[in-house]
Motif scaffolding. Structure first.
Motif, PDB file in Angstrom:
ATOM      1  N   MET A   1       0.848  -1.176   0.000  1.00 57.03           N
ATOM      2  CA  MET A   1       0.000   0.000   0.000  1.00 57.03           C
ATOM      3  C   MET A   1       0.892   1.238   0.000  1.00 57.03           C
ATOM      4  N   PRO A   2       0.699   2.131  -0.960  1.00 56.91           N
ATOM      5  CA  PRO A   2       1.573   3.308  -1.023  1.00 56.91           C
ATOM      6  C   PRO A   2       1.216   4.342   0.050  1.00 56.91           C
ATOM      7  N   ALA A   3       2.175   4.669   0.865  1.00 52.02           N
ATOM      8  CA  ALA A   3       1.989   5.686   1.899  1.00 52.02           C
ATOM      9  C   ALA A   3       2.397   7.038   1.344  1.00 52.02           C
ATOM     10  N   VAL A   4       1.944   8.070   2.003  1.00 54.22           N
ATOM     11  CA  VAL A   4       2.281   9.432   1.587  1.00 54.22           C
ATOM     12  C   VAL A   4       2.349  10.320   2.830  1.00 54.22           C
ATOM     13  N   SER A   5       3.244  11.281   2.795  1.00 51.94           N
ATOM     14  CA  SER A   5       3.294  12.307   3.827  1.00 51.94           C
ATOM     15  C   SER A   5       2.738  13.584   3.225  1.00 51.94           C
ATOM     16  N   PHE A   6       2.115  14.390   4.050  1.00 49.16           N
ATOM     17  CA  PHE A   6       1.619  15.678   3.564  1.00 49.16           C
ATOM     18  C   PHE A   6       2.024  16.766   4.555  1.00 49.16           C
ATOM     19  N   SER A   7       2.542  17.848   4.007  1.00 49.78           N
ATOM     20  CA  SER A   7       3.018  18.967   4.817  1.00 49.78           C
ATOM     21  C   SER A   7       2.030  20.120   4.717  1.00 49.78           C
ATOM     22  N   VAL A   8       1.783  20.730   5.871  1.00 46.98           N
ATOM     23  CA  VAL A   8       0.848  21.853   5.909  1.00 46.98           C
ATOM     24  C   VAL A   8       1.420  22.989   6.752  1.00 46.98           C
ATOM     25  N   LYS A   9       0.889  24.170   6.508  1.00 44.77           N
ATOM     26  CA  LYS A   9       1.202  25.335   7.331  1.00 44.77           C
ATOM     27  C   LYS A   9      -0.099  25.756   8.004  1.00 44.77           C
ATOM     28  N   TRP A  10      -0.084  25.706   9.330  1.00 45.41           N
ATOM     29  CA  TRP A  10      -1.267  26.054  10.116  1.00 45.41           C
ATOM     30  C   TRP A  10      -1.441  27.578  10.195  1.00 45.41           C
ATOM     31  N   PRO A  11      -2.637  28.049  10.584  1.00 39.39           N
ATOM     32  CA  PRO A  11      -2.876  29.499  10.654  1.00 39.39           C
ATOM     33  C   PRO A  11      -1.940  30.249  11.608  1.00 39.39           C
ATOM     34  N   ASP A  12      -1.340  29.549  12.563  1.00 41.96           N
ATOM     35  CA  ASP A  12      -0.401  30.204  13.482  1.00 41.96           C
ATOM     36  C   ASP A  12       1.028  30.207  12.935  1.00 41.96           C
ATOM     37  N   TYR A  19       1.502  11.885   8.240  1.00 41.94           N
ATOM     38  CA  TYR A  19       1.635  10.620   7.517  1.00 41.94           C
ATOM     39  C   TYR A  19       0.256  10.046   7.221  1.00 41.94           C
ATOM     40  N   SER A  20       0.105   9.503   6.034  1.00 43.02           N
ATOM     41  CA  SER A  20      -1.094   8.751   5.671  1.00 43.02           C
ATOM     42  C   SER A  20      -0.644   7.422   5.068  1.00 43.02           C
ATOM     43  N   PRO A  21      -1.243   6.309   5.503  1.00 41.07           N
ATOM     44  CA  PRO A  21      -0.858   5.009   4.959  1.00 41.07           C
ATOM     45  C   PRO A  21      -1.393   4.763   3.549  1.00 41.07           C
ATOM     46  N   THR A  23      -2.690   6.866  -0.336  1.00 43.89           N
ATOM     47  CA  THR A  23      -2.672   8.093  -1.137  1.00 43.89           C
ATOM     48  C   THR A  23      -4.047   8.756  -1.249  1.00 43.89           C
ATOM     49  N   VAL A  24      -5.038   8.229  -0.560  1.00 40.38           N
ATOM     50  CA  VAL A  24      -6.382   8.809  -0.632  1.00 40.38           C
ATOM     51  C   VAL A  24      -6.371  10.297  -0.274  1.00 40.38           C
ATOM     52  N   ILE A  25      -5.471  10.717   0.573  1.00 44.11           N
ATOM     53  CA  ILE A  25      -5.386  12.114   0.981  1.00 44.11           C
ATOM     54  C   ILE A  25      -5.133  13.034  -0.214  1.00 44.11           C
ATOM     55  N   ILE A  26      -4.431  12.511  -1.216  1.00 42.44           N
ATOM     56  CA  ILE A  26      -4.110  13.314  -2.403  1.00 42.44           C
ATOM     57  C   ILE A  26      -5.367  13.695  -3.179  1.00 42.44           C
ATOM     58  N   SER A  27      -6.383  12.866  -3.108  1.00 43.74           N
ATOM     59  CA  SER A  27      -7.633  13.170  -3.815  1.00 43.74           C
ATOM     60  C   SER A  27      -8.527  14.135  -3.036  1.00 43.74           C
ATOM     61  N   ARG A  28      -8.173  14.416  -1.787  1.00 44.63           N
ATOM     62  CA  ARG A  28      -9.009  15.270  -0.935  1.00 44.63           C
ATOM     63  C   ARG A  28      -8.402  16.637  -0.646  1.00 44.63           C
ATOM     64  N   PHE A  90      -2.683  25.847   4.882  1.00 43.69           N
ATOM     65  CA  PHE A  90      -2.098  25.812   3.553  1.00 43.69           C
ATOM     66  C   PHE A  90      -1.399  24.472   3.348  1.00 43.69           C
ATOM     67  N   VAL A  91      -1.764  23.768   2.264  1.00 44.72           N
ATOM     68  CA  VAL A  91      -1.127  22.496   1.937  1.00 44.72           C
ATOM     69  C   VAL A  91       0.145  22.791   1.155  1.00 44.72           C
ATOM     70  N   ILE A  92       1.276  22.390   1.728  1.00 48.34           N
ATOM     71  CA  ILE A  92       2.579  22.703   1.151  1.00 48.34           C
ATOM     72  C   ILE A  92       3.004  21.658   0.133  1.00 48.34           C
ATOM     73  N   ALA A  93       2.915  20.363   0.512  1.00 53.92           N
ATOM     74  CA  ALA A  93       3.444  19.321  -0.369  1.00 53.92           C
ATOM     75  C   ALA A  93       2.967  17.935   0.056  1.00 53.92           C
ATOM     76  N   PHE A  94       3.052  17.030  -0.909  1.00 49.56           N
ATOM     77  CA  PHE A  94       2.892  15.595  -0.667  1.00 49.56           C
ATOM     78  C   PHE A  94       4.232  14.944  -0.971  1.00 49.56           C
ATOM     79  N   THR A  95       4.596  13.951  -0.186  1.00 47.14           N
ATOM     80  CA  THR A  95       5.833  13.206  -0.421  1.00 47.14           C
ATOM     81  C   THR A  95       5.519  11.725  -0.372  1.00 47.14           C
ATOM     82  N   LYS A  96       5.822  11.032  -1.467  1.00 49.78           N
ATOM     83  CA  LYS A  96       5.562   9.588  -1.505  1.00 49.78           C
ATOM     84  C   LYS A  96       6.795   8.831  -1.070  1.00 49.78           C
TER      85      LYS A  96
END
Length: 96
Positions: A1-12, A19-21, A23-28, A90-96
């Protein structure tokens, strides 16, 4: 199962990688897009739930890492709410 990391910048201003186990996060979520806090939280929580279900279908158990990430995101949302900080995530990046 392909995992993916996603980086975000919070309002602060805090930048965090999650981490997501699956890639479904990429579609959302879209890289380069800002999401209102509640919308981001809902999308991330739902995606991590689906990802954990996919792990269960494949391996017979839910993904504890996905659950941990859900808790971290909820804790951050609660912290921002307590501090009365609102704004976009703000979504910065996805890393597979």
């Amino acid at each position: 199962m392909p995992a993916v990391s996603f980086s975000v910048k919070w309002p602060d201003g805090e930048k965090v990688e999650y981490y997501s186990p699956s890639t479904v996060i990429i579609s959302r979520l879209d890289v380069g897009k800002a999401y209102p806090l509640k919308d981001f939280s809902n999308r991330a929580q739902e995606s991590l739930c689906v990802a954990s279900e996919r792990v269960k279908e494949k391996f017979g158990y839910y993904c504890s890492a996905a659950s941990a990430e859900q808790r971290k995101i909820q804790e951050k949302v609660t912290e921002l709410s307590r501090k009365k900080i609102d704004g976009d995530v703000f979504v910065i990046a996805f890393t597979k």
